[in-house]
Design a protein around this motif. Sequence first.
Motif, PDB file in Angstrom:
ATOM      1  N   THR A   1       0.919  -1.283   0.098  1.00 19.50           N
ATOM      2  CA  THR A   1       0.005   0.071  -0.032  1.00 19.50           C
ATOM      3  C   THR A   1       0.736   1.191  -0.033  1.00 19.50           C
ATOM      4  OG1 THR A   1      -1.611  -1.051   1.217  1.00 19.50           O
ATOM      5  CG2 THR A   1      -1.724   1.219   1.115  1.00 19.50           C
ATOM      6  N   ILE A   2       1.633   1.388   0.887  1.00 20.11           N
ATOM      7  CA  ILE A   2       2.644   2.567   0.996  1.00 20.11           C
ATOM      8  C   ILE A   2       3.549   2.662  -0.214  1.00 20.11           C
ATOM      9  CG2 ILE A   2       2.143   2.703   3.565  1.00 20.11           C
ATOM     10  CD1 ILE A   2       5.155   1.720   3.757  1.00 20.11           C
ATOM     11  N   GLN A   3       3.947   1.458  -0.791  1.00 25.09           N
ATOM     12  CA  GLN A   3       4.703   1.945  -1.951  1.00 25.09           C
ATOM     13  C   GLN A   3       4.055   2.462  -3.276  1.00 25.09           C
ATOM     14  OE1 GLN A   3       7.572   1.508  -3.458  1.00 25.09           O
ATOM     15  NE2 GLN A   3       6.873   1.798  -5.410  1.00 25.09           N
ATOM     16  N   GLY A   4       2.807   2.251  -3.250  1.00 26.58           N
ATOM     17  CA  GLY A   4       1.823   2.853  -4.316  1.00 26.58           C
ATOM     18  C   GLY A   4       1.385   4.026  -4.156  1.00 26.58           C
ATOM     19  N   LYS A   5       1.010   4.347  -2.659  1.00 27.11           N
ATOM     20  CA  LYS A   5       0.431   5.726  -2.218  1.00 27.11           C
ATOM     21  C   LYS A   5       1.428   6.766  -2.160  1.00 27.11           C
ATOM     22  CE  LYS A   5      -0.690   5.986   2.592  1.00 27.11           C
ATOM     23  NZ  LYS A   5      -0.316   7.187   2.625  1.00 27.11           N
ATOM     24  N   THR A   6       2.477   6.365  -1.588  1.00 31.79           N
ATOM     25  CA  THR A   6       3.516   7.149  -0.965  1.00 31.79           C
ATOM     26  C   THR A   6       4.831   7.170  -2.048  1.00 31.79           C
ATOM     27  OG1 THR A   6       2.797   7.590   0.828  1.00 31.79           O
ATOM     28  CG2 THR A   6       5.020   8.437   0.698  1.00 31.79           C
ATOM     29  N   ALA A   7       5.485   6.095  -1.814  1.00 25.91           N
ATOM     30  CA  ALA A   7       6.693   5.708  -2.225  1.00 25.91           C
ATOM     31  C   ALA A   7       6.808   6.121  -3.817  1.00 25.91           C
ATOM     32  CB  ALA A   7       7.432   4.485  -1.884  1.00 25.91           C
ATOM     33  N   MET A   8       5.733   5.736  -4.662  1.00 30.40           N
ATOM     34  CA  MET A   8       5.913   5.641  -6.148  1.00 30.40           C
ATOM     35  C   MET A   8       6.205   7.148  -6.662  1.00 30.40           C
ATOM     36  SD  MET A   8       5.543   3.612  -8.448  1.00 30.40           S
ATOM     37  CE  MET A   8       6.899   4.248  -9.765  1.00 30.40           C
ATOM     38  N   LEU A   9       5.825   8.165  -6.050  1.00 31.35           N
ATOM     39  CA  LEU A   9       6.062   9.454  -6.549  1.00 31.35           C
ATOM     40  C   LEU A   9       7.462   9.946  -6.241  1.00 31.35           C
ATOM     41  CD1 LEU A   9       4.850  11.684  -8.536  1.00 31.35           C
ATOM     42  CD2 LEU A   9       4.049  12.890  -6.395  1.00 31.35           C
ATOM     43  N   PHE A  10       8.142   9.645  -5.091  1.00 30.25           N
ATOM     44  CA  PHE A  10       9.237   9.819  -4.760  1.00 30.25           C
ATOM     45  C   PHE A  10      10.377   9.012  -5.780  1.00 30.25           C
ATOM     46  CE2 PHE A  10       7.710  10.762  -0.808  1.00 30.25           C
ATOM     47  CZ  PHE A  10       8.795  11.837  -0.245  1.00 30.25           C
ATOM     48  N   GLU A  11       9.794   7.772  -6.141  1.00 33.63           N
ATOM     49  CA  GLU A  11      10.665   6.792  -7.127  1.00 33.63           C
ATOM     50  C   GLU A  11      10.612   7.726  -8.541  1.00 33.63           C
ATOM     51  OE1 GLU A  11       9.947   2.682  -9.264  1.00 33.63           O
ATOM     52  OE2 GLU A  11       9.575   2.707  -7.121  1.00 33.63           O
ATOM     53  N   ALA A  12       9.598   8.050  -9.034  1.00 30.19           N
ATOM     54  CA  ALA A  12       9.125   8.569 -10.142  1.00 30.19           C
ATOM     55  C   ALA A  12      10.162   9.853 -10.522  1.00 30.19           C
ATOM     56  CB  ALA A  12       7.701   9.108 -10.608  1.00 30.19           C
ATOM     57  N   ALA A  13      10.154  10.642  -9.351  1.00 26.81           N
ATOM     58  CA  ALA A  13      10.835  11.864  -9.288  1.00 26.81           C
ATOM     59  C   ALA A  13      12.375  11.680  -9.375  1.00 26.81           C
ATOM     60  CB  ALA A  13      10.559  12.671  -7.920  1.00 26.81           C
ATOM     61  N   SER A  14      13.034  10.841  -8.841  1.00 30.16           N
ATOM     62  CA  SER A  14      14.360  10.763  -8.782  1.00 30.16           C
ATOM     63  C   SER A  14      14.672   9.910 -10.237  1.00 30.16           C
ATOM     64  CB  SER A  14      15.030   9.927  -7.706  1.00 30.16           C
ATOM     65  OG  SER A  14      14.387   8.708  -7.344  1.00 30.16           O
ATOM     66  N   HIS A  15      13.955   8.982 -10.472  1.00 28.79           N
ATOM     67  CA  HIS A  15      14.046   8.147 -11.607  1.00 28.79           C
ATOM     68  C   HIS A  15      13.933   8.926 -12.877  1.00 28.79           C
ATOM     69  CE1 HIS A  15      12.751   4.373 -14.345  1.00 28.79           C
ATOM     70  NE2 HIS A  15      13.977   4.891 -14.454  1.00 28.79           N
ATOM     71  N   SER A  16      13.022   9.857 -12.958  1.00 24.82           N
ATOM     72  CA  SER A  16      12.781  10.750 -14.376  1.00 24.82           C
ATOM     73  C   SER A  16      13.935  11.962 -14.352  1.00 24.82           C
ATOM     74  CB  SER A  16      11.442  11.478 -14.042  1.00 24.82           C
ATOM     75  OG  SER A  16      11.255  12.293 -13.074  1.00 24.82           O
ATOM     76  N   GLY A  17      14.400  12.266 -13.046  1.00 22.97           N
ATOM     77  CA  GLY A  17      15.517  13.154 -13.109  1.00 22.97           C
ATOM     78  C   GLY A  17      16.676  12.361 -13.578  1.00 22.97           C
ATOM     79  N   ALA A  18      17.142  11.234 -13.211  1.00 26.84           N
ATOM     80  CA  ALA A  18      18.026  10.553 -13.934  1.00 26.84           C
ATOM     81  C   ALA A  18      17.924  10.202 -15.493  1.00 26.84           C
ATOM     82  CB  ALA A  18      18.339   9.198 -13.245  1.00 26.84           C
ATOM     83  N   VAL A  19      16.675  10.031 -15.803  1.00 28.11           N
ATOM     84  CA  VAL A  19      16.658   9.802 -17.326  1.00 28.11           C
ATOM     85  C   VAL A  19      16.851  11.034 -18.181  1.00 28.11           C
ATOM     86  CG1 VAL A  19      14.662   9.277 -19.134  1.00 28.11           C
ATOM     87  CG2 VAL A  19      15.000   7.894 -17.217  1.00 28.11           C
ATOM     88  N   LEU A  20      16.395  12.261 -17.513  1.00 22.97           N
ATOM     89  CA  LEU A  20      16.562  13.682 -18.158  1.00 22.97           C
ATOM     90  C   LEU A  20      18.020  13.879 -18.355  1.00 22.97           C
ATOM     91  CD1 LEU A  20      15.003  16.057 -19.130  1.00 22.97           C
ATOM     92  CD2 LEU A  20      15.522  17.206 -16.498  1.00 22.97           C
TER      93      LEU A  20
ATOM     94  N   LEU B   1      13.360   5.990  -0.166  1.00 26.80           N
ATOM     95  CA  LEU B   1      13.414   7.137   0.574  1.00 26.80           C
ATOM     96  C   LEU B   1      11.962   7.287   0.884  1.00 26.80           C
ATOM     97  CD1 LEU B   1      14.758   9.738   1.570  1.00 26.80           C
ATOM     98  CD2 LEU B   1      14.044  10.828  -0.785  1.00 26.80           C
ATOM     99  N   GLY B   2      10.869   7.188   0.000  1.00 30.22           N
ATOM    100  CA  GLY B   2       9.399   7.154   0.234  1.00 30.22           C
ATOM    101  C   GLY B   2       9.113   6.356   1.122  1.00 30.22           C
ATOM    102  N   LEU B   3       9.598   5.120   1.278  1.00 29.88           N
ATOM    103  CA  LEU B   3       9.062   3.951   2.254  1.00 29.88           C
ATOM    104  C   LEU B   3       9.411   4.541   3.438  1.00 29.88           C
ATOM    105  CD1 LEU B   3       9.944   0.620   0.276  1.00 29.88           C
ATOM    106  CD2 LEU B   3       7.550   1.838   0.943  1.00 29.88           C
ATOM    107  N   ALA B   4      11.029   4.936   3.757  1.00 29.10           N
ATOM    108  CA  ALA B   4      11.083   5.609   4.997  1.00 29.10           C
ATOM    109  C   ALA B   4      10.515   6.900   5.618  1.00 29.10           C
ATOM    110  CB  ALA B   4      12.676   6.242   4.923  1.00 29.10           C
ATOM    111  N   PHE B   5      10.063   7.735   4.660  1.00 34.69           N
ATOM    112  CA  PHE B   5       9.102   8.765   4.959  1.00 34.69           C
ATOM    113  C   PHE B   5       7.859   8.373   5.293  1.00 34.69           C
ATOM    114  CE2 PHE B   5      10.496  13.217   4.622  1.00 34.69           C
ATOM    115  CZ  PHE B   5      11.738  13.153   4.052  1.00 34.69           C
ATOM    116  N   GLN B   6       7.187   7.418   4.756  1.00 31.17           N
ATOM    117  CA  GLN B   6       5.986   6.990   5.184  1.00 31.17           C
ATOM    118  C   GLN B   6       5.919   6.321   6.654  1.00 31.17           C
ATOM    119  OE1 GLN B   6       2.781   7.869   3.512  1.00 31.17           O
ATOM    120  NE2 GLN B   6       2.055   7.128   5.504  1.00 31.17           N
ATOM    121  N   LEU B   7       6.822   5.596   6.554  1.00 30.73           N
ATOM    122  CA  LEU B   7       7.242   4.662   7.914  1.00 30.73           C
ATOM    123  C   LEU B   7       7.012   5.742   9.171  1.00 30.73           C
ATOM    124  CD1 LEU B   7       9.590   2.026   6.571  1.00 30.73           C
ATOM    125  CD2 LEU B   7       7.200   1.328   7.771  1.00 30.73           C
TER     126      LEU B   7
END
Length: 334
Positions: free
Chosen positions: A178-197, A215-221
Amino acid sequence: MTANVSPTSPASPSPSPLHAVVADDFDAVNRTIVAQLNSKVPLVETIGQYIIDSGGKRLRPLLVLLAARALGYEGDKHITLATLIEFMHTSTLLHDDVVDESHMRRGKKTANDAWGNAPSVLVGDFLYSRSFQMMVDVGSMRIMAILSGATCVIAEGEVLQLTNIGNPSISETDYFETIQGKTAMLFEAASHSGAVLADATSEQERALQHYGRYLGLAFQLIDDLLDYQGDADAMGKNVGDDLAEGKPTLPLIHAMERGTPEQAKMIRQVIRKGGLEQLDEVLAIIHATGALEYTRARAEEMADKALAELDALPPSAYRDSMAQLARLAVDRQA
């Protein structure tokens, strides 16, 4: 419904060493936020400005800036990318507060409490739509694929959380999904897309994708931990809000696993009905079973994993700030 709230221009978060290393970029993001909130419908601008100016740390756009700069990016599309990530996040906040029937966020009235549910949902839709317009401006099909995929995962995570409300039988594995989807996913997308750019190598791209996830998982925990021991004034919400809503977060899951049958039964009953009538008893069980210590240990585990991923990056002040951010994730009190 009309709120007695005056619109203001989105303010920058409080200065910190994390933001200082990309201070000029961050100022550009703030200017772009103002420009992209422009609408011929005044209420769109008013609500959009209100929620964006509500005191958040803007960590997700910060991740875009740090990830791109850490890999030597020298263009300007990271500004657009960081802004659209913030719009995506803000739209989810607007929608979440309606779904959760929230009245306070970060110590202020929620937009739905100030203006009503319908305007909040529709302005959230506007921000999502504007973010996709900006994706086109970034001009990368790979980034568009990452972010459009992320929006689906985030929506699924929110629905999963909704279906789990009042359900004391979810496992720790279910919780992390649940927290991977609702929270960590946007953290992941942010750093991932920055790397691709920044045209990262495959190793660096994978590392920054995973860095954002951990990082997103740690924040939600830590968010879920603070719900049972945080300072209400610092957090901008009341201690026990998750319990009141019947959300089975990790402190409760662990307490049920480690408590006596009687203690587990009591927590199960409280999750099913929600409310705060038995908050003191629940807090006593949480402390007796070491549930907060366990939750913090899992957060520290995620932060350590995030730090390890940074080994794929060359040394720089940007990488140092990303390391500080991982430590902040578990050290914060709000």
